[in-house]
Design an enzyme around this catalytic site. Structure first.
Site, PDB file in Angstrom:
ATOM      1  CG  ASN A  85      -1.849  -1.190   1.251  1.00  0.00           C
ATOM      2  OD1 ASN A  85      -2.089  -1.818   0.213  1.00  0.00           O
ATOM      3  ND2 ASN A  85      -2.349  -1.532   2.416  1.00  0.00           N
ATOM      4  CG  HIS A 102       3.993  -1.705  -4.595  1.00  0.00           C
ATOM      5  ND1 HIS A 102       2.807  -2.386  -4.703  1.00  0.00           N
ATOM      6  CD2 HIS A 102       4.950  -2.566  -5.010  1.00  0.00           C
ATOM      7  CE1 HIS A 102       3.040  -3.598  -5.173  1.00  0.00           C
ATOM      8  NE2 HIS A 102       4.332  -3.741  -5.365  1.00  0.00           N
ATOM      9  CB  CYS A 113      18.402  14.577  -9.896  1.00  0.00           C
ATOM     10  SG  CYS A 113      17.329  15.271  -8.623  1.00  0.00           S
ATOM     11  CB  CYS A 132      18.347  18.399 -10.836  1.00  0.00           C
ATOM     12  SG  CYS A 132      16.783  17.743 -11.460  1.00  0.00           S
ATOM     13  CG  LEU A 195     -13.083  -9.292   2.647  1.00  0.00           C
ATOM     14  CD1 LEU A 195     -13.833  -8.548   1.554  1.00  0.00           C
ATOM     15  CD2 LEU A 195     -13.856  -9.256   3.953  1.00  0.00           C
ATOM     16  CD  GLU A 196     -13.265 -13.230  -1.964  1.00  0.00           C
ATOM     17  OE1 GLU A 196     -14.456 -13.301  -1.671  1.00  0.00           O
ATOM     18  OE2 GLU A 196     -12.819 -12.541  -2.895  1.00  0.00           O
TER      19      GLU A 196
HETATM   20  N1  APR Z   1     -10.554  -7.149   4.907  1.00  0.00           N
HETATM   21  C1  APR Z   1      -9.641  -8.051   4.451  1.00  0.00           C
HETATM   22  N2  APR Z   1      -9.365  -8.238   3.133  1.00  0.00           N
HETATM   23  C2  APR Z   1     -10.047  -7.478   2.254  1.00  0.00           C
HETATM   24  C3  APR Z   1     -11.015  -6.527   2.639  1.00  0.00           C
HETATM   25  C4  APR Z   1     -11.256  -6.378   4.035  1.00  0.00           C
HETATM   26  N3  APR Z   1     -12.152  -5.505   4.512  1.00  0.00           N
HETATM   27  N4  APR Z   1     -11.530  -5.949   1.513  1.00  0.00           N
HETATM   28  C5  APR Z   1     -10.889  -6.515   0.468  1.00  0.00           C
HETATM   29  N5  APR Z   1     -10.011  -7.442   0.905  1.00  0.00           N
HETATM   30  C6  APR Z   1      -9.096  -8.264   0.102  1.00  0.00           C
HETATM   31  C7  APR Z   1      -9.702  -8.821  -1.177  1.00  0.00           C
HETATM   32  O1  APR Z   1     -10.344 -10.064  -0.930  1.00  0.00           O
HETATM   33  C8  APR Z   1      -8.436  -8.988  -2.037  1.00  0.00           C
HETATM   34  O2  APR Z   1      -7.832 -10.255  -1.813  1.00  0.00           O
HETATM   35  O3  APR Z   1      -8.055  -7.417  -0.308  1.00  0.00           O
HETATM   36  C9  APR Z   1      -7.513  -7.880  -1.537  1.00  0.00           C
HETATM   37  C10 APR Z   1      -7.429  -6.696  -2.498  1.00  0.00           C
HETATM   38  O4  APR Z   1      -6.786  -7.160  -3.668  1.00  0.00           O
HETATM   39  P1  APR Z   1      -6.266  -6.085  -4.724  1.00  0.00           P
HETATM   40  O5  APR Z   1      -7.357  -5.102  -4.992  1.00  0.00           O
HETATM   41  O6  APR Z   1      -5.669  -6.846  -5.856  1.00  0.00           O
HETATM   42  O7  APR Z   1      -5.119  -5.282  -3.943  1.00  0.00           O
HETATM   43  P2  APR Z   1      -3.634  -5.741  -3.682  1.00  0.00           P
HETATM   44  O8  APR Z   1      -3.533  -7.216  -3.508  1.00  0.00           O
HETATM   45  O9  APR Z   1      -3.106  -4.870  -2.610  1.00  0.00           O
HETATM   46  O10 APR Z   1      -2.904  -5.338  -5.073  1.00  0.00           O
HETATM   47  C11 APR Z   1      -1.495  -5.519  -5.122  1.00  0.00           C
HETATM   48  O11 APR Z   1      -1.452  -4.414  -7.268  1.00  0.00           O
HETATM   49  O12 APR Z   1      -2.114  -2.748  -8.672  1.00  0.00           O
HETATM   50  C12 APR Z   1      -1.113  -3.156  -7.838  1.00  0.00           C
HETATM   51  O13 APR Z   1       0.328  -1.649  -6.795  1.00  0.00           O
HETATM   52  C13 APR Z   1      -0.953  -2.176  -6.707  1.00  0.00           C
HETATM   53  O14 APR Z   1      -0.138  -2.652  -4.504  1.00  0.00           O
HETATM   54  C14 APR Z   1      -1.125  -3.022  -5.466  1.00  0.00           C
HETATM   55  C15 APR Z   1      -0.891  -4.437  -5.966  1.00  0.00           C
END
Ligand code: APR
Length: 224
Positions: A85, A102, A113, A132, A195-196
């Site tokens: 994040n 990230h 620079c 720069c 969540l899943e």
């Molecule tokens: N609690 C727990 N998990 C959650 C919740 C919640 N309230 N809401 C969503 N999630 C989970 C979803 O189930 C999913 O697995 O968070 C995850 C979000 O997935 P992405 O949207 O793909 O985000 P992320 O995995 O952080 O993406 C990775 O992709 O685009 C790049 O740089 C960006 O850092 C990011 C990277």
């Protein structure tokens, strides 16, 4: 040490969008326009507007109890916190040594620079680098096709961690998506809090909102 990788799901309940869930950022924006060096070269104004809006959202968001629990785990058990994040909510929850692999929305980078400084409220393509003087100011975040930060430190930690835990990440973007395999290859137990199930490659999983699963798990660890 416990290695904790976090993704957008950690900040979802602070009101910040995820990327790939329904209504997520990549369902609203074309990532090639706002998260690649090519997109920046083609239309810096569009890209900077995207980040100005995300920075404002992140600045108004509050760390939630899951951020606070991970900050406590770092303070009391020496957890190694690596986040995908860019919202710095873990830092604002009190974590002291977060590895922002990230990058981070609250910082700006000179594309010429490499100088870094605190981001202004609104970034403009005509801003000049204070170091720069180049008109090459960009958000200090890692775009697709660019090298994430801290990979050597992460690799070291993945060879010696007592446990690898992934919180709120879909496990779809490398190199972070490969950390669980590296942990398994090093005989390190793995757990996901989501969540899943994100793809079933973890030894164990706790499923539900991060604000429920993360504090409960951290309490268990700290009571051990
Ligand atoms: N609690 C727990 N998990 C959650 C919740 C919640 N309230 N809401 C969503 N999630 C989970 C979803 O189930 C999913 O697995 O968070 C995850 C979000 O997935 P992405 O949207 O793909 O985000 P992320 O995995 O952080 O993406 C990775 O992709 O685009 C790049 O740089 C960006 O850092 C990011 C990277």
């Amino acid at each position: 040490m416990i290695f904790v990788l976090s993704g957008a799901g950690l900040s979802a309940e602070s009101g910040l969008g995820t990327f790939r869930d329904e209504g997520g950022l990549w369902t609203q924006y074309d990532l090639s326009e706002v998260a690649t060096p090519e997109g920046y070269a083609k239309n810096p104004t569009k890209l900077l507007d995207f980040y100005n809006a995300r920075r404002a959202n992140a600045a108004h968001a509050k760390p939630n109890v899951a951020h606070q629990a991970l900050a406590r785990l770092e303070a009391e058990a020496g957890a190694f916190l690596v986040t995908q994040n860019v919202d710095v909510l873990l830092d604002r929850a009190g974590a002291k040594s977060v590895l922002h692999m990230h990058g981070r929305l609250d910082r700006v980078l000179c594309n010429k620079c490499g100088a870094r400084w605190d981001a202004p409220e609104v970034m403009d393509p005509f801003d000049h680098c204070g170091q720069c003087g180049a008109q090459a100011v960009r958000p200090d975040v890692v775009w697709f096709g660019e090298m994430p930060h801290g990979l050597d430190e992460i690799e070291d930690a993945l060879s010696s961690a007592e446990m690898f835990v992934a919180v709120g990440t879909s496990g779809t973007v490398y190199p972070a998506a490969g950390f669980v395999e590296a942990a398994h290859a090093n005989g390190i137990p793995t757990l996901e809090l989501n969540l899943e199930p994100s793809g079933g490659r973890f030894d164990d999983g706790r499923y539900g909102p991060a604000t429920e699963t993360v504090p409960a798990w951290v309490d268990e660890i700290l009571k051990r």
